[in-house]
Design an enzyme around this catalytic site. Structure first.
Site, short mmCIF file in Angstrom:
data_model
loop_
_atom_site.label_atom_id
_atom_site.label_comp_id
_atom_site.label_asym_id
_atom_site.label_seq_id
_atom_site.Cartn_x
_atom_site.Cartn_y
_atom_site.Cartn_z
N TYR A 153 -1.26 10.18 9.36
CA TYR A 153 -2.18 9.63 8.34
C TYR A 153 -3.14 10.74 7.87
CZ TYR A 153 -6.38 7.18 6.69
OH TYR A 153 -7.48 6.78 5.96
N1 LIG Z 1 -11.86 1.67 5.98
C1 LIG Z 1 -12.15 2.87 6.49
O1 LIG Z 1 -12.87 2.97 7.48
C2 LIG Z 1 -11.63 4.12 5.83
C3 LIG Z 1 -11.98 5.36 6.42
C4 LIG Z 1 -11.51 6.54 5.83
C5 LIG Z 1 -10.74 6.47 4.68
N2 LIG Z 1 -10.41 5.27 4.14
C6 LIG Z 1 -9.59 5.26 2.92
O2 LIG Z 1 -10.17 4.40 1.96
C7 LIG Z 1 -9.17 3.76 1.20
C8 LIG Z 1 -9.34 2.25 1.25
O3 LIG Z 1 -9.23 1.82 2.59
P1 LIG Z 1 -9.38 0.30 3.03
O4 LIG Z 1 -10.08 0.29 4.34
O5 LIG Z 1 -9.93 -0.50 1.92
O6 LIG Z 1 -7.86 -0.09 3.30
P2 LIG Z 1 -7.03 -1.42 2.99
O7 LIG Z 1 -5.78 -1.33 3.77
O8 LIG Z 1 -7.90 -2.61 3.20
O9 LIG Z 1 -6.72 -1.32 1.45
C9 LIG Z 1 -5.69 -0.53 0.92
C10 LIG Z 1 -5.02 -1.31 -0.18
O10 LIG Z 1 -4.03 -0.47 -0.77
C11 LIG Z 1 -2.88 -1.24 -1.03
N3 LIG Z 1 -1.72 -0.37 -0.99
C12 LIG Z 1 -1.26 0.33 0.09
N4 LIG Z 1 -0.18 1.05 -0.25
C13 LIG Z 1 0.04 0.80 -1.56
C14 LIG Z 1 1.00 1.27 -2.50
N5 LIG Z 1 1.93 2.12 -2.13
N6 LIG Z 1 0.94 0.81 -3.77
C15 LIG Z 1 -0.03 -0.07 -4.16
N7 LIG Z 1 -0.97 -0.54 -3.32
C16 LIG Z 1 -0.93 -0.10 -2.04
C17 LIG Z 1 -2.83 -2.30 0.05
O11 LIG Z 1 -2.10 -3.46 -0.37
C18 LIG Z 1 -4.30 -2.58 0.30
O12 LIG Z 1 -4.74 -3.72 -0.40
C19 LIG Z 1 -7.82 4.24 1.77
O13 LIG Z 1 -7.37 5.30 0.98
C20 LIG Z 1 -8.20 4.72 3.15
O14 LIG Z 1 -7.30 5.73 3.60
C21 LIG Z 1 -10.84 4.09 4.69
#
Ligand SMILES: NC(=O)c1ccc[n+]([C@@H]2O[C@H](COP(=O)([O-])OP(=O)(O)OC[C@H]3O[C@@H](n4cnc5c(N)ncnc54)[C@H](O)[C@@H]3O)[C@@H](O)[C@H]2O)c1
Length: 333
Positions: A153
């Site tokens: 990841y």
């Molecule tokens: N939540 C955290 O603590 C955290 C920390 C560091 C980075 N991030 C980054 O922030 C972003 C949002 O994270 P989150 O916590 O909201 O995650 P999440 O899993 O709740 O949301 C991600 C969304 O992306 C959609 N998705 C995934 N693959 C897809 C694809 N190929 N095509 C279309 N839609 C797709 C999923 O359906 C989901 O609704 C991500 O990029 C994640 O890597 C989050």
């Protein structure tokens, strides 16, 4: 009316970002493929909530579908693109690396390509604190070496930063890459610790506590994160030398964190207080791909925006537990 194209709007962070933009008078196109990973009911409910707003247009498709993505972006004609859709989670990526490759790398490439010639003023793209790997050089600063990711990841997130930098250079696309630190709050992710522990504690089930709870995370409350993103939208990198991060492209990386690591033990204690229950702990060794501590240096964020995330863990956990009880009606998920 300003227009934003936001990917991942059925997800935790994208939902909150879209809500805030809509409240501030933006028109938002939300693009989400309801990817396999995660709780489908939560995703549907988040998108249903956004659809109630007349200025929200939801598109349910995968980033891998380049034609759909191109069409949705062209129709939206956004000033700002916020790219949050991704396969997430360190452990998930060990078991499903291809899903991470396709969503995060091919998906991001498709988005960059679809944006070409669309005159987007600012692209903001989600990276992660996991790019700092097992570094013990704390707190993590944007100019530290991030060449040694320890999960697939994290490797995809590091690749996304590199792809976006090259694109910013080749196409003059002003770009900000956020490195988020463990985000939590209402409508959160069921695979993350605050959610998992709350669910188990309320159900009277044991929680898995790795490394004696000695690990620490820079827990960042969702409203603080969304405020930081809102402020960063307005400070697109003007040119190559704007803040010394890239000498060749309008590109910068910005940590978005609370800048205060909290031990897992203290986080569990906050949940115990908010729920009025005592956790049953199942002690386990540290897991593959995990890092002992994350801690953000947020001086660049403060310098750029004048803002520093400030919600204490106690308060954030209380708001999460209130939401959880309300959403699940006192039931377990
Ligand atoms: N939540 C955290 O603590 C955290 C920390 C560091 C980075 N991030 C980054 O922030 C972003 C949002 O994270 P989150 O916590 O909201 O995650 P999440 O899993 O709740 O949301 C991600 C969304 O992306 C959609 N998705 C995934 N693959 C897809 C694809 N190929 N095509 C279309 N839609 C797709 C999923 O359906 C989901 O609704 C991500 O990029 C994640 O890597 C989050």
């Amino acid at each position: 009316m300003k227009r934003a194209f936001v990917t991942g709007t059925a997800g935790f962070i994208g939902f909150h970002v879209a809500q805030r933009l809509l409240a501030e008078g933006w028109a938002v196109t939300g693009f989400d493929g309801m990817a396999d990973q995660g709780d489908q009911r939560l995703k549907q409910d988040r998108h249903a909530g956004l659809r109630r707003h007349p200025a929200f247009h939801g598109v349910e498709a995968m980033l891998e579908d380049a034609a759909m993505l191109q069409e949705a972006l062209r129709r939206c004609r956004p000033e700002v693109v916020i790219h949050l859709a991704a396969q997430t989670g360190v452990r998930h990526s060990i078991e499903h690396p291809r899903a991470h490759l396709q969503s995060n790398i091919t998906g991001t490439f498709n988005l960059l390509e679809a944006m070409q010639g669309q005159g987007v003023a600012h692209l903001l793209i989600a990276s992660s604190s996991s790019v700092y790997g097992a570094s013990t050089d704390l707190p993590f600063r944007e100019d530290h070496n991030t060449d040694r990711p320890i999960s697939f990841y994290a490797a995809t997130k590091k690749s996304i930063e590199a792809m976006a930098h090259a694109w910013a250079h080749s196409h003059g696309q002003p770009t900000t890459a956020f490195r988020f630190f463990t985000v939590y709050g209402p409508w959160g992710r069921p695979d993350m610790a605050v959610f998992k522990f709350t669910r188990a504690i309320l159900a009277g089930q044991p929680i898995d506590v790795y490394n004696n709870g000695e690990m620490a995370r820079d827990f960042t409350y969702i409203d603080d994160l969304v405020t930081a993103i809102g402020k960063l939208i307005d400070v697109a990198p003007g040119g190559p030398a704007s803040d010394g991060q890239s000498s060749v492209a309008p590109f910068r990386v910005v940590n978005v964190g609370h800048a205060q690591p909290v031990k897992l033990d203290a986080m569990i204690a906050a949940i115990e207080r908010a729920t009025g229950r005592t956790a049953i702990r199942n002690a386990l060794p540290m897991q593959a791909g995990d890092v002992p501590m994350t801690w953000s240096d947020t001086s660049l964020l403060s310098r750029l925006t004048g803002y520093a995330p400030g919600t204490p863990i106690e308060e954030g956990v209380r708001r999460f537990v209130d939401w959880y009880r309300d959403y699940y009606g006192g039931q377990t998920a």
